[in-house]
Design an enzyme around this catalytic site. Structure first.
Site, PDB file in Angstrom:
ATOM      1  N   GLY A   1      90.415  36.999  20.662  1.00  0.00           N
ATOM      2  CA  GLY A   1      89.821  35.784  21.210  1.00  0.00           C
ATOM      3  C   GLY A   1      90.746  35.296  22.300  1.00  0.00           C
ATOM      4  N   GLU A   2      91.192  34.067  22.158  1.00  0.00           N
ATOM      5  CA  GLU A   2      92.124  33.500  23.138  1.00  0.00           C
ATOM      6  C   GLU A   2      93.237  32.829  22.337  1.00  0.00           C
ATOM      7  OE1 GLU A   2      92.279  33.758  26.466  1.00  0.00           O
ATOM      8  OE2 GLU A   2      94.141  32.655  26.171  1.00  0.00           O
ATOM      9  N   SER A   3      94.441  33.399  22.434  1.00  0.00           N
ATOM     10  CA  SER A   3      95.509  32.960  21.536  1.00  0.00           C
ATOM     11  C   SER A   3      95.889  31.496  21.732  1.00  0.00           C
ATOM     12  CB  SER A   3      96.737  33.861  21.697  1.00  0.00           C
ATOM     13  OG  SER A   3      97.161  33.881  23.041  1.00  0.00           O
TER      14      SER A   3
ATOM     15  N   CYS B   1      94.717  41.971  19.120  1.00  0.00           N
ATOM     16  CA  CYS B   1      94.709  41.380  20.458  1.00  0.00           C
ATOM     17  C   CYS B   1      95.282  39.952  20.438  1.00  0.00           C
ATOM     18  CB  CYS B   1      93.310  41.450  21.061  1.00  0.00           C
ATOM     19  SG  CYS B   1      93.354  41.341  22.862  1.00  0.00           S
TER      20      CYS B   1
ATOM     21  N   ARG C   1     101.324  38.831  27.383  1.00  0.00           N
ATOM     22  CA  ARG C   1      99.885  38.536  27.436  1.00  0.00           C
ATOM     23  C   ARG C   1      99.259  39.149  28.684  1.00  0.00           C
ATOM     24  NH1 ARG C   1      98.544  32.849  27.910  1.00  0.00           N
ATOM     25  NH2 ARG C   1      96.454  33.422  27.244  1.00  0.00           N
TER      26      ARG C   1
ATOM     27  N   ILE D   1      90.776  44.427  25.871  1.00  0.00           N
ATOM     28  CA  ILE D   1      90.125  43.365  26.652  1.00  0.00           C
ATOM     29  C   ILE D   1      91.159  42.280  26.968  1.00  0.00           C
ATOM     30  CG2 ILE D   1      88.248  41.669  26.703  1.00  0.00           C
ATOM     31  CD1 ILE D   1      86.911  43.389  24.435  1.00  0.00           C
ATOM     32  N   ARG D   2      91.567  42.200  28.219  1.00  0.00           N
ATOM     33  CA  ARG D   2      92.654  41.274  28.610  1.00  0.00           C
ATOM     34  C   ARG D   2      93.759  41.300  27.547  1.00  0.00           C
ATOM     35  NH1 ARG D   2      92.242  37.800  32.396  1.00  0.00           N
ATOM     36  NH2 ARG D   2      93.164  36.046  31.317  1.00  0.00           N
TER      37      ARG D   2
ATOM     38  N   HIS E   1      90.837  46.445  20.012  1.00  0.00           N
ATOM     39  CA  HIS E   1      89.821  45.861  19.128  1.00  0.00           C
ATOM     40  C   HIS E   1      89.098  46.941  18.324  1.00  0.00           C
ATOM     41  CE1 HIS E   1      89.709  41.766  20.896  1.00  0.00           C
ATOM     42  NE2 HIS E   1      90.129  42.389  21.972  1.00  0.00           N
TER      43      HIS E   1
ATOM     44  N   GLU F   1      87.480  46.637  15.748  1.00  0.00           N
ATOM     45  CA  GLU F   1      86.257  46.070  15.146  1.00  0.00           C
ATOM     46  C   GLU F   1      85.041  46.246  16.048  1.00  0.00           C
ATOM     47  OE1 GLU F   1      88.669  44.460  16.505  1.00  0.00           O
ATOM     48  OE2 GLU F   1      87.897  42.795  17.717  1.00  0.00           O
TER      49      GLU F   1
HETATM   50  N1  GLN Z   1      94.169  37.425  26.659  1.00  0.00           N
HETATM   51  C1  GLN Z   1      93.932  36.870  25.368  1.00  0.00           C
HETATM   52  C2  GLN Z   1      95.086  35.963  24.917  1.00  0.00           C
HETATM   53  O1  GLN Z   1      96.050  35.842  25.568  1.00  0.00           O
HETATM   54  C3  GLN Z   1      93.717  37.939  24.338  1.00  0.00           C
HETATM   55  C4  GLN Z   1      92.430  38.688  24.620  1.00  0.00           C
HETATM   56  C5  GLN Z   1      91.734  39.200  23.409  1.00  0.00           C
HETATM   57  O2  GLN Z   1      92.003  38.828  22.255  1.00  0.00           O
HETATM   58  N2  GLN Z   1      90.758  40.029  23.638  1.00  0.00           N
HETATM   59  O3  GLN Z   1      95.006  35.378  23.887  1.00  0.00           O
END
Ligand code: GLN
Length: 220
Positions: A49-51, A81, A110, A139-140, A180, A182
């Site tokens: 997700g987004e940490s 991630c 990150r 993904i990012r 990921h 999952e």
């Molecule tokens: N870039 C996101 C972060 O810094 C991580 C991306 C992801 O979980 N797919 O949290």
């Protein structure tokens, strides 16, 4: 032994996909949003997700302290991630006030794969996962820039500009991947974690059993 109950931190991110992968790997998966729910599980998945958002929400839900205590107390945790970032002791390219849980003696960067490569896919061989490399979706994603002596490297990128970068690690009961698993319908990485959770349960039961045994011996 019965199927372990594994929580998925359900504040933000791809909770549904982890739940499905845990089921496929033989666990009972339950959403965790409250400290009481955390206290009831045998293991926990921190999803992607987004940490920064995840940490803020965890704080707001009163979960940061309980999560840190659970990690310190030996709860098995798998972070994918953003979840890897949450478990890292040190984070590069993060806002100065970004909170993590820590526990994993690694430095992660990150969005490490570069802005132009927001996402890519690759085959990654994972130590302990039989049957060939896993298809890894990034993904990012972060990578592990440095790992402490007690950290076992489970997988690295092979080939391309990120060749050799560490993307899967384990330290004791903590596992983390940059990618990921999952999202691919391949439950082998989750199965590895479910095995770890089972082993941790057996270990905890036998140490409790030993303590009870010792106690009753003293009495007699
Ligand atoms: N870039 C996101 C972060 O810094 C991580 C991306 C992801 O979980 N797919 O949290």
């Amino acid at each position: 032994m019965s199927a372990p109950s594994i929580g998925v931190l359900a504040l933000q991110g791809d909770v549904r996909e982890h739940t499905a992968a845990l089921h496929a790997a033989g666990a009972v998966a339950v959403p965790v949003r409250r400290p009481q729910e955390l206290a009831a599980v045998d293991g926990l998945v921190l999803p992607g997700g987004e940490s920064t958002t995840m940490a803020k929400l965890a704080d707001r839900f009163g979960l940061l302290g309980p999560l840190r205590a659970a990690v310190a107390g030996g709860l098995p945790v798998y972070g994918s991630c953003a979840g890897m970032i949450m478990l890292a002791d040190r984070v590069l390219d993060a806002p100065a006030d970004q909170q993590t849980l820590g526990g994993l003696d690694v430095t992660v960067r990150r969005n490490a794969f570069g802005r132009q490569v927001d996402s890519f896919e690759s085959e990654v061989a994972i130590a302990g996962v039989e049957g060939g490399p896993v298809h890894a979706v990034f993904i990012r994603a972060p990578w592990v820039e440095a790992a402490g002596a007690d950290v076992q490297v489970l997988g690295r990128v092979e080939g391309g500009p990120a060749d050799g970068r560490i993307v899967a690690v384990r330290q004791g009961r903590l596992v983390a991947t940059s990618f990921h698993p999952e999202l691919t319908g391949d439950p082998r990485v989750h199965a590895l974690f479910v095995e770890l959770v089972q082993a941790a349960r057996a270990e905890d039961l036998s140490s409790t059993g030993a303590a009870v045994g010792a106690g009753s011996e003293e009495k007699s």
